[in-house]
Scaffold this motif. Structure first.
Motif, short mmCIF file in Angstrom:
data_model
loop_
_atom_site.label_atom_id
_atom_site.label_comp_id
_atom_site.label_asym_id
_atom_site.label_seq_id
_atom_site.Cartn_x
_atom_site.Cartn_y
_atom_site.Cartn_z
N GLY A 1 0.82 -1.21 0.00
CA GLY A 1 0.00 0.00 0.00
C GLY A 1 0.85 1.26 0.00
O GLY A 1 0.50 2.27 -0.63
N HIS A 2 2.01 1.21 0.70
CA HIS A 2 2.92 2.36 0.69
C HIS A 2 3.49 2.59 -0.71
O HIS A 2 3.64 3.73 -1.15
N VAL A 3 3.82 1.49 -1.40
CA VAL A 3 4.33 1.62 -2.77
C VAL A 3 3.25 2.19 -3.69
O VAL A 3 3.51 3.08 -4.50
N ALA A 4 2.02 1.66 -3.56
CA ALA A 4 0.92 2.15 -4.40
C ALA A 4 0.68 3.63 -4.19
O ALA A 4 0.54 4.40 -5.15
N GLU A 5 0.66 4.05 -2.93
CA GLU A 5 0.40 5.46 -2.62
C GLU A 5 1.53 6.35 -3.12
O GLU A 5 1.29 7.40 -3.73
N ALA A 6 2.78 5.94 -2.85
CA ALA A 6 3.92 6.76 -3.25
C ALA A 6 4.02 6.87 -4.78
O ALA A 6 4.45 7.90 -5.31
N SER A 7 3.64 5.80 -5.48
CA SER A 7 3.76 5.77 -6.94
C SER A 7 2.51 6.25 -7.65
O SER A 7 2.54 6.47 -8.87
N GLY A 8 1.39 6.34 -6.93
CA GLY A 8 0.14 6.75 -7.56
C GLY A 8 -0.40 5.70 -8.50
O GLY A 8 -0.90 6.02 -9.60
N VAL A 9 -0.31 4.43 -8.10
CA VAL A 9 -0.76 3.33 -8.95
C VAL A 9 -1.59 2.34 -8.15
O VAL A 9 -1.71 2.44 -6.92
N VAL A 10 -2.17 1.37 -8.87
CA VAL A 10 -2.89 0.26 -8.25
C VAL A 10 -2.07 -1.01 -8.44
O VAL A 10 -1.67 -1.33 -9.57
N LEU A 11 -1.79 -1.71 -7.35
CA LEU A 11 -1.10 -2.99 -7.41
C LEU A 11 -2.12 -4.11 -7.23
O LEU A 11 -2.91 -4.07 -6.27
N ASP A 12 -2.14 -5.05 -8.16
CA ASP A 12 -3.07 -6.17 -8.08
C ASP A 12 -2.27 -7.44 -7.82
O ASP A 12 -1.51 -7.90 -8.67
N LEU A 13 -2.43 -8.02 -6.62
CA LEU A 13 -1.68 -9.20 -6.22
C LEU A 13 -2.44 -10.46 -6.59
O LEU A 13 -3.68 -10.49 -6.56
N ASP A 14 -1.70 -11.51 -6.92
CA ASP A 14 -2.27 -12.78 -7.36
C ASP A 14 -2.24 -13.76 -6.20
O ASP A 14 -1.18 -14.18 -5.75
N ARG A 15 -3.43 -14.13 -5.73
CA ARG A 15 -3.54 -15.02 -4.56
C ARG A 15 -2.85 -16.37 -4.81
O ARG A 15 -2.14 -16.87 -3.95
N ALA A 16 -3.05 -16.94 -5.98
CA ALA A 16 -2.46 -18.25 -6.27
C ALA A 16 -0.94 -18.16 -6.32
O ALA A 16 -0.24 -19.04 -5.81
N ALA A 17 -0.42 -17.10 -6.92
CA ALA A 17 1.03 -16.93 -6.99
C ALA A 17 1.63 -16.76 -5.61
O ALA A 17 2.72 -17.28 -5.31
N LEU A 18 0.93 -16.05 -4.73
CA LEU A 18 1.41 -15.88 -3.36
C LEU A 18 1.42 -17.21 -2.62
O LEU A 18 2.35 -17.51 -1.87
N GLY A 19 0.39 -18.01 -2.83
CA GLY A 19 0.34 -19.32 -2.20
C GLY A 19 1.50 -20.19 -2.66
O GLY A 19 2.15 -20.86 -1.86
N ASP A 20 1.78 -20.15 -3.98
CA ASP A 20 2.88 -20.94 -4.51
C ASP A 20 4.22 -20.47 -3.95
O ASP A 20 5.13 -21.28 -3.70
#
Length: 342
Positions: free
Chosen positions: A236-255
């Motif tokens: 969230g800090h990266v998204a706010e500082a960069s002015g972007v939306v980060l979309d994380l992949d649940r399956a990739a995180l699990g892997d």
């Protein structure tokens, strides 16, 4: 008639004295590769080949960041160093030295402080860094808490620092290190258990991927931070500082983070907790998360876990397209990560 205070054991901070404490700690400090003057003078002198110094500080308070009945003195030293060394790595830099401030009760056993010093030195040594100075002071009257304040210094090696503000639409989001293990270990300790050992050990001694930070910088990372308060909170800090939306992949995180039939699943099943909640919101693993231009060959140890969707005034974090807060609540988390004054 005032009753005489029974003598303290000879090996306490009060009996050894400030300079005795310093001598014991310095004896275990190790040597910093870039230090011209180390402990023992009014200040240390650390060379700066790059001409710039990366500097960061963390404060660890007993009862909030560590407990002496849960962790050994060496564990606490390792953890205190790791929290700072990971921040240096997240800038794309290599650590050069640590400065340590210590407040403790006067009846603290000197052997315990020696253990902390050993842990600090062992965490620094593989990086060519060491404790080069600091200060000691007695805790406030009536306080039994130990407080450690650690400042880490680092060198950028001629590269620009990798900031939180550089992520751009179309970048991939990548992870180095593991997530959720420290939070899982904390959940185990809070319930009075000490196994599975792998999870408890991860809470006691984090294992940040220090080399991954400079490697990411060399590979062209556009933004980076260490995950100390929880993945959702820190991205969230990266998204706010960069002015972007980060979309994380649940399956990739699990892997990336959940070993099949591993400790997180075992503890989650026993406690009725979805282990993904620890992966998304747990802190103190000190993994690194970074963004890279699409198509960039990722350095060893980095795995794609999402994408940067767009530049958006309502910058934030999604998980599979859903707002991070919604996903965290659905998993039973109280928030997206650790809130220091929450």
């Amino acid at each position: 008639m005032t009753r005489a205070r029974p003598p303290l054991p000879a090996d306490t901070v009060r009996e050894v004295g400030e300079f005795g404490v310093i001598a014991r700690v310095v004896a275990r400090a190790g040597a910093a590769r870039l230090a011209e003057v180390g402990p023992g003078d009014d200040a240390a002198v650390v060379t700066t080949p790059d001409g710039r110094v990366v500097a960061t500080t963390d404060v660890l308070v007993e009862g909030r960041h560590f407990r002496r009945d849960w962790s050994s003195a060496e564990d606490i030293g390792h953890k205190a160093a790791a929290a700072n060394l990971a921040d240096v790595a997240a800038m794309g830099a290599r650590a050069t030295a640590l400065l340590v401030g210590l407040a403790c009760p006067s009846d603290t056993p000197i052997g315990w402080l020696e253990g902390v010093a050993t842990g600090l030195a062992e965490e620094c040594a593989p990086l060519g860094a060491a404790v080069v100075g600091g200060d000691t002071v007695a805790s406030a009257p009536g306080s039994d808490a130990v407080v450690l304040s650690v400042t880490a210094l680092g060198d950028l090696g001629g590269r620009p620092p990798v900031l939180r503000s550089g992520a751009r639409a179309g970048d991939v989001v990548a992870l180095a290190g593991r997530l959720g293990w420290s939070a899982c270990g904390l959940a185990v300790l809070r319930r009075g258990f000490s196994s599975p050992l792998a999870a408890v050990a991860a809470h006691r001694r984090p294992s940040p991927p220090y080399a991954a930070g400079p490697a990411a910088a060399a590979a062209g990372a556009t933004a980076m931070c260490d995950v100390s308060d929880g993945l959702l909170a820190d991205t969230g800090h990266v998204a706010e500082a960069s002015g972007v939306v980060l979309d994380l992949d649940r399956a990739a995180l699990g892997d990336a983070c959940l070993v099949p039939e591993g400790p997180l699943q075992q503890v989650g099943a026993a406690l009725g907790v979805d282990p993904l909640v620890w992966v998304l919101t747990g802190g103190e693993d000190h993994a690194l998360v970074a963004t890279f231009p699409a198509g960039t060959p990722l350095p060893a140890g980095w795995r794609v876990i999402g994408v940067v969707r767009s530049a958006d005034p309502a910058a934030g974090v999604l998980v599979d397209g859903e707002p991070a807060e919604t996903v965290a609540r659905a998993l039973g988390a109280e928030g997206t990560g650790h809130a220091h004054f929450g």
